[in-house]
Design a protein around this motif. Sequence first.
Motif, PDB file in Angstrom:
ATOM      1  N   ARG B   3       0.838  -1.210   0.000  1.00 61.25           N
ATOM      2  CA  ARG B   3       0.000   0.000   0.000  1.00 61.25           C
ATOM      3  C   ARG B   3       0.867   1.251   0.000  1.00 61.25           C
ATOM      4  NH1 ARG B   3      -2.933  -1.671   5.363  1.00 61.25           N
ATOM      5  NH2 ARG B   3      -2.665   0.558   5.712  1.00 61.25           N
ATOM      6  N   LEU B  99       0.178  10.686   6.549  1.00 57.35           N
ATOM      7  CA  LEU B  99       0.671   9.357   6.192  1.00 57.35           C
ATOM      8  C   LEU B  99       0.672   8.451   7.414  1.00 57.35           C
ATOM      9  CD1 LEU B  99       3.736  10.208   3.901  1.00 57.35           C
ATOM     10  CD2 LEU B  99       1.352   9.861   3.263  1.00 57.35           C
ATOM     11  N   LEU B 100       1.108   8.995   8.546  1.00 55.03           N
ATOM     12  CA  LEU B 100       1.213   8.166   9.749  1.00 55.03           C
ATOM     13  C   LEU B 100      -0.149   7.820  10.337  1.00 55.03           C
ATOM     14  CD1 LEU B 100       4.354   9.653  11.490  1.00 55.03           C
ATOM     15  CD2 LEU B 100       4.073   7.373  10.516  1.00 55.03           C
ATOM     16  N   GLN B 103      -0.979   5.013   7.981  1.00 52.92           N
ATOM     17  CA  GLN B 103      -0.073   3.873   8.173  1.00 52.92           C
ATOM     18  C   GLN B 103       0.789   4.123   9.413  1.00 52.92           C
ATOM     19  OE1 GLN B 103       1.134   1.041   8.811  1.00 52.92           O
ATOM     20  NE2 GLN B 103       1.006   0.308   6.708  1.00 52.92           N
ATOM     21  N   PRO B 104       0.259   3.758  10.584  1.00 48.00           N
ATOM     22  CA  PRO B 104       0.991   4.052  11.818  1.00 48.00           C
ATOM     23  C   PRO B 104       2.241   3.191  12.017  1.00 48.00           C
ATOM     24  CG  PRO B 104      -1.232   3.210  12.286  1.00 48.00           C
ATOM     25  CD  PRO B 104      -1.051   3.163  10.812  1.00 48.00           C
ATOM     26  N   ARG B 106       5.502   2.710  11.464  1.00 48.73           N
ATOM     27  CA  ARG B 106       6.448   3.656  10.876  1.00 48.73           C
ATOM     28  C   ARG B 106       7.523   2.989  10.031  1.00 48.73           C
ATOM     29  NH1 ARG B 106       7.211   8.604  15.216  1.00 48.73           N
ATOM     30  NH2 ARG B 106       5.003   8.968  15.529  1.00 48.73           N
ATOM     31  N   LEU B 109       6.173   2.204   6.687  1.00 46.75           N
ATOM     32  CA  LEU B 109       6.054   3.414   5.882  1.00 46.75           C
ATOM     33  C   LEU B 109       7.402   3.771   5.263  1.00 46.75           C
ATOM     34  CD1 LEU B 109       3.961   5.670   5.186  1.00 46.75           C
ATOM     35  CD2 LEU B 109       5.016   7.001   6.988  1.00 46.75           C
TER      36      LEU B 109
END
Lengths: 302, 263
Positions: B3, B99-100, B103-104, B106, B109
């Motif tokens: 993703r 973004l976080l 999508q926590p 990190r 990401l």
Amino acid sequence: MSNLAVAVQDLSKKYGDTFAVSHANFEVPMGTVCGFVGPNGSGKTTTIRMLLGLISPTGGSGEILGHSIKHPEKYLASVGAMIEGPAFYPALTGRENLNVLATLGNYGTDHVQSLLERVGLGDRGNSKYKTYSLGMKQRLGIAAALLPSPKLLILDEPTNGLDPEGIQEIRDLLKSLAQEGTTVFVSSHLLSELELISQHLVMLRKGKVLFAGKIEDLFLAQQPFILVKTPNESDLLKISEIAVAAGHKSTIRSGVAHIEGPAEWAAELNKSAFAAGITLSQLSPMLPSLEETFFEMTGDSE
Amino acid sequence: MIRVFKAEWRKLRRPTLFLGTLLASAGLTGLVTSLLFLLIDSPQGNSDRGNMVSREILQLPSGLTIGFSNAAGLLGIVALCVFAAQTAQEYTYGTLRNLLVRQPRRMQLLLGKYVSMASFAVVMVILAAAVSMSLAFGLSGKAKVETDAWVTSDALQELAKTFGNVLLSVIAFGTVGMILGLLLRSPISSISLGVIWLLIVENILIAVKASLGKWMPGNLMSTIATGGTSEVSYTHAISFTAIYLVVGALIVSTLFKRRDVSN
Ligand SMILES: Nc1ncnc2c1ncn2[C@@H]1O[C@H](COP(=O)(O)OP(=O)(O)OP(=O)(O)O)[C@@H](O)[C@H]1O
Ligand SMILES: [Mg+2]
């Protein structure tokens, strides 16, 4: 599963030796709109960032949708958020910006258009973000927060930079979301902006929670009063005496008598004044704003 | 992670960035390759820093890709700029918080972002190789360079090797860009620091003391692209680049994982 969307216990964030948020305790029940009110610098954004796992608390704990805020990955998929104003890629269109976040969150890009329409950007989705006005940017931020069809929507000052009509639209949007069952946690530095739509309130000042609870509790504490002016200032004293005799507290400030009492008693006062041969140049029943009530309750009249 | 990868590509494929970067890479590689052939008889040299690459060397199976591998340093700088800007702008635009929230995790990401930028570098290097080789064939007649050896299986092997080395080198430069971007959180400062260090500081240091070349990250990364030089061996270049990058990546990823996001 608990019926609380948000619960925090002694949540604190210290920068250096000052607390941005100090031992905050509050709860937001599922399915309600909760206003999060405090003046500039009171710690609203800091609290919200902690709820979203962006910054780590220096003390205390919290749960969102039943999960500890130490594990944001467990609940963020059903949380929509806008933190401290909108932030997007200027060179991408509004739609592409939403697509980036939809892809990242695995929500699919199918309902991006309907979201753009919902916030009133239906015909501007293909313009670059940098060409948006402040109000349009704000709307795109709200659309992004709605991407996950969230159970909990956290909005940090969503009405910043909106005109009165825009503010009304956002209020209507939040109301309709609440009716669909979304829990809304929305911050503002103006209580007046939120009192119409909130059932709950959390009031923050200098990092401390001063009030957390149902908005009715604030309404109940509202003390009605009557403002009285007379053409002849010396008559004000007599008016005050009449009020006090009837059991209503009265104070005279800069040529106006403030008499505590309900609107209905104003007619009574008018009669008594007439009987005493005093003409009134003003007789206005008033209700303090929730803000004033709140500061009265907390003994803080700054 | 897929993703993150797909989301990042939505940003990378923006025409000004995507075409602009590819055009720049193709242009730079084209220029380096053209000069190699057009200035073949020039007394000022036809390669970087006035070096001579003779007709005999160009006619070897490896001659086909000399232009391409000479351009690696420039491609590396381009990659450094792209990686640094794409990373640091998340801070300056404030988009990192969005973004976080989506999508926590990190590390995922960071990794997804890295892999998508690395794949962008692959596209860049493929294009550069294609442009360089086409120009080599196109200009060989004018420069009176025989191309017989270029269409042998030896040449194909050379091509595969050079392509791999240039790609490694370019991605290494990009990694430095991403590390700087995460560290400095500003596109302008991370790019200027990176470019000034690589193009100016390192060269001054090496000019003052040549043996420093063995330890300068930029020089080591460029050495990877050429497959090793007489001063710095390929294994030395690869190992020390790897050490630098792993240490750098560990530091910035720990920072990224722990650091408060308050932009
Ligand atoms: N990263 C930081 N470093 C140091 N202090 C900070 C940091 N972030 C916030 N603060 C301080 O914490 C306090 C609360 O800030 P915060 O942004 O949470 O307030 P706010 O209620 O959101 O205000 P506003 O209505 O202006 O948005 C302020 O005094 C601020 O200076
Ligand atoms: Mg704020």
